[in-house]
Design a protein around this motif. Structure first.
Motif, PDB file in Angstrom:
ATOM      1  N   THR A  47       0.832  -1.183  -0.469  1.00  7.51           N
ATOM      2  CA  THR A  47      -0.252  -0.132  -0.133  1.00  7.51           C
ATOM      3  C   THR A  47       0.943   1.078  -0.055  1.00  7.51           C
ATOM      4  N   VAL A  48       2.063   1.694   0.806  1.00 10.23           N
ATOM      5  CA  VAL A  48       2.921   2.752   1.045  1.00 10.23           C
ATOM      6  C   VAL A  48       3.190   2.892  -0.693  1.00 10.23           C
ATOM      7  N   LEU A  49       4.454   1.681  -0.550  1.00 11.04           N
ATOM      8  CA  LEU A  49       4.848   1.609  -2.274  1.00 11.04           C
ATOM      9  C   LEU A  49       4.150   2.168  -3.565  1.00 11.04           C
ATOM     10  N   ALA A  50       1.909   1.965  -3.236  1.00  7.75           N
ATOM     11  CA  ALA A  50       1.577   2.024  -4.345  1.00  7.75           C
ATOM     12  C   ALA A  50       1.299   3.735  -4.468  1.00  7.75           C
ATOM     13  N   LYS A  54       2.032   6.961  -6.597  1.00  2.39           N
ATOM     14  CA  LYS A  54       1.068   7.776  -7.470  1.00  2.39           C
ATOM     15  C   LYS A  54       1.722   8.453  -7.218  1.00  2.39           C
ATOM     16  N   CYS A  55       1.990   9.379  -5.892  1.00  3.07           N
ATOM     17  CA  CYS A  55       2.997  10.564  -5.841  1.00  3.07           C
ATOM     18  C   CYS A  55       4.123  10.946  -6.790  1.00  3.07           C
ATOM     19  N   ASP A  56       4.953  10.076  -7.157  1.00  2.00           N
ATOM     20  CA  ASP A  56       5.790  10.141  -8.089  1.00  2.00           C
ATOM     21  C   ASP A  56       5.256  10.537  -9.807  1.00  2.00           C
ATOM     22  N   ASP A  57       4.144   9.429 -10.031  1.00  2.00           N
ATOM     23  CA  ASP A  57       3.409   9.365 -11.055  1.00  2.00           C
ATOM     24  C   ASP A  57       2.265  10.794 -11.372  1.00  2.00           C
ATOM     25  N   TRP A  58       2.249  11.260 -10.558  1.00  5.31           N
ATOM     26  CA  TRP A  58       1.593  12.639 -10.018  1.00  5.31           C
ATOM     27  C   TRP A  58       2.192  14.066 -10.539  1.00  5.31           C
ATOM     28  N   ALA A  59       3.565  13.592 -10.005  1.00 10.61           N
ATOM     29  CA  ALA A  59       4.353  15.111  -9.935  1.00 10.61           C
ATOM     30  C   ALA A  59       5.180  14.921 -11.114  1.00 10.61           C
ATOM     31  N   ALA A  60       5.466  13.859 -12.002  1.00  5.56           N
ATOM     32  CA  ALA A  60       5.695  13.724 -13.015  1.00  5.56           C
ATOM     33  C   ALA A  60       4.543  14.271 -14.365  1.00  5.56           C
ATOM     34  N   ASN A  61       3.660  14.357 -14.175  1.00 10.57           N
ATOM     35  CA  ASN A  61       2.653  14.416 -14.885  1.00 10.57           C
ATOM     36  C   ASN A  61       1.964  16.246 -14.841  1.00 10.57           C
ATOM     37  N   HIS A  62       2.435  16.570 -13.669  1.00  9.90           N
ATOM     38  CA  HIS A  62       1.798  18.195 -12.756  1.00  9.90           C
ATOM     39  C   HIS A  62       3.031  19.176 -12.929  1.00  9.90           C
ATOM     40  N   ARG A  63       3.919  18.681 -13.655  1.00  9.00           N
ATOM     41  CA  ARG A  63       5.605  19.555 -12.855  1.00  9.00           C
ATOM     42  C   ARG A  63       4.872  20.954 -12.661  1.00  9.00           C
ATOM     43  N   ASP A  64       3.875  21.218 -13.870  1.00  8.76           N
ATOM     44  CA  ASP A  64       3.827  23.345 -13.580  1.00  8.76           C
ATOM     45  C   ASP A  64       3.443  23.362 -11.797  1.00  8.76           C
ATOM     46  N   GLU A  65       2.233  22.554 -11.313  1.00  6.60           N
ATOM     47  CA  GLU A  65       1.867  22.987 -10.140  1.00  6.60           C
ATOM     48  C   GLU A  65       3.071  22.078  -9.070  1.00  6.60           C
ATOM     49  N   VAL A  66       4.118  21.557  -9.518  1.00  5.48           N
ATOM     50  CA  VAL A  66       5.122  20.865  -8.524  1.00  5.48           C
ATOM     51  C   VAL A  66       5.542  22.266  -7.928  1.00  5.48           C
ATOM     52  N   ILE A  67       5.952  22.761  -9.338  1.00  2.00           N
ATOM     53  CA  ILE A  67       7.281  23.962  -9.274  1.00  2.00           C
ATOM     54  C   ILE A  67       6.213  24.832  -8.576  1.00  2.00           C
ATOM     55  N   LYS A  87      16.491  17.966 -12.668  1.00  2.00           N
ATOM     56  CA  LYS A  87      17.614  16.532 -12.683  1.00  2.00           C
ATOM     57  C   LYS A  87      17.082  15.461 -11.523  1.00  2.00           C
ATOM     58  N   LEU A  88      15.661  15.516 -11.715  1.00  2.00           N
ATOM     59  CA  LEU A  88      15.265  14.398 -10.857  1.00  2.00           C
ATOM     60  C   LEU A  88      15.130  13.959 -11.512  1.00  2.00           C
ATOM     61  N   ARG A  89      14.674  12.240 -10.918  1.00  2.00           N
ATOM     62  CA  ARG A  89      14.269  11.308 -11.725  1.00  2.00           C
ATOM     63  C   ARG A  89      13.101  10.760 -10.647  1.00  2.00           C
ATOM     64  N   TYR A  90      12.032  10.140 -11.445  1.00  2.00           N
ATOM     65  CA  TYR A  90      10.670   9.676 -10.108  1.00  2.00           C
ATOM     66  C   TYR A  90       9.634   8.402 -11.145  1.00  2.00           C
ATOM     67  N   ASP A 138       5.308  -7.412  -7.365  1.00  2.00           N
ATOM     68  CA  ASP A 138       4.264  -7.188  -6.481  1.00  2.00           C
ATOM     69  C   ASP A 138       3.291  -6.148  -6.044  1.00  2.00           C
ATOM     70  N   ALA A 139       4.606  -5.309  -4.999  1.00  2.00           N
ATOM     71  CA  ALA A 139       4.752  -4.497  -4.551  1.00  2.00           C
ATOM     72  C   ALA A 139       4.044  -2.841  -5.153  1.00  2.00           C
ATOM     73  N   VAL A 140       3.577  -3.067  -6.017  1.00  2.00           N
ATOM     74  CA  VAL A 140       3.105  -1.990  -7.022  1.00  2.00           C
ATOM     75  C   VAL A 140       2.723  -2.198  -8.198  1.00  2.00           C
TER      76      VAL A 140
END
Length: 140
Positions: A47-50, A54-67, A87-90, A138-140
């Motif tokens: 659950t935690v890894l998922a 999910k947070c990483d996926d959101w951040a990678a796809n919402h760059r302007d909001e993260v900035i 410079k980050l890798r999600y 199996d975790a994600v």
């Protein structure tokens, strides 16, 4: 943005760069858990890894909001935050021999500079070092 990279991205052009994170291989953030917790609570680990994925996926796809969020919370200019985020890798990656070797190279550098008295992490003492009750797939 748990390191100085974002702040260094804001340094003005009159500074001289001695070294950057790009000069060091293997710098990685880790999620750690006690083996007993991992073995006793595999569903919670999944659950935690998922959720992290999910947070990483959101951040990678919402760059302007993260900035905008990080600029507001750190007080850094949005263009500075953008340079740092570039410079980050999600994404979650499994612990592999290459990851451990990269961390060993960093520890060797600190050891050579006299900052660590010993730094032997590799090879692992257990043969199942990269295995566990829950595989990464199996975790994600």
């Amino acid at each position: 943005m748990g390191d100085l990279g974002s702040y260094l991205s804001g340094a003005d052009a009159d500074t001289r760069t001695i070294a950057t994170g790009d000069d060091v291989e293997g710098g990685t953030a880790f999620y750690l858990a006690r083996r007993g917790f991992f073995e006793e609570s595999p569903d919670l680990v999944r659950t935690v890894l998922a959720a992290v994925a999910k947070c990483d996926d959101w951040a990678a796809n919402h760059r302007d909001e993260v900035i905008a969020l990080l600029a507001r919370s750190t007080g850094l200019a949005p263009d500075v935050v953008a340079r740092s985020l570039a410079k980050l890798r999600y994404g979650l990656l499994p612990m592999t021999p290459d990851v451990v070797a990269g961390q060993q190279a960093i520890a060797d550098g600190f050891h050579a500079a006299g900052l660590l008295t010993r730094c032997r992490m590799w090879p692992p003492q257990r043969r199942n070092f990269f295995e566990g009750p829950v595989s990464f797939q199996d975790a994600v």
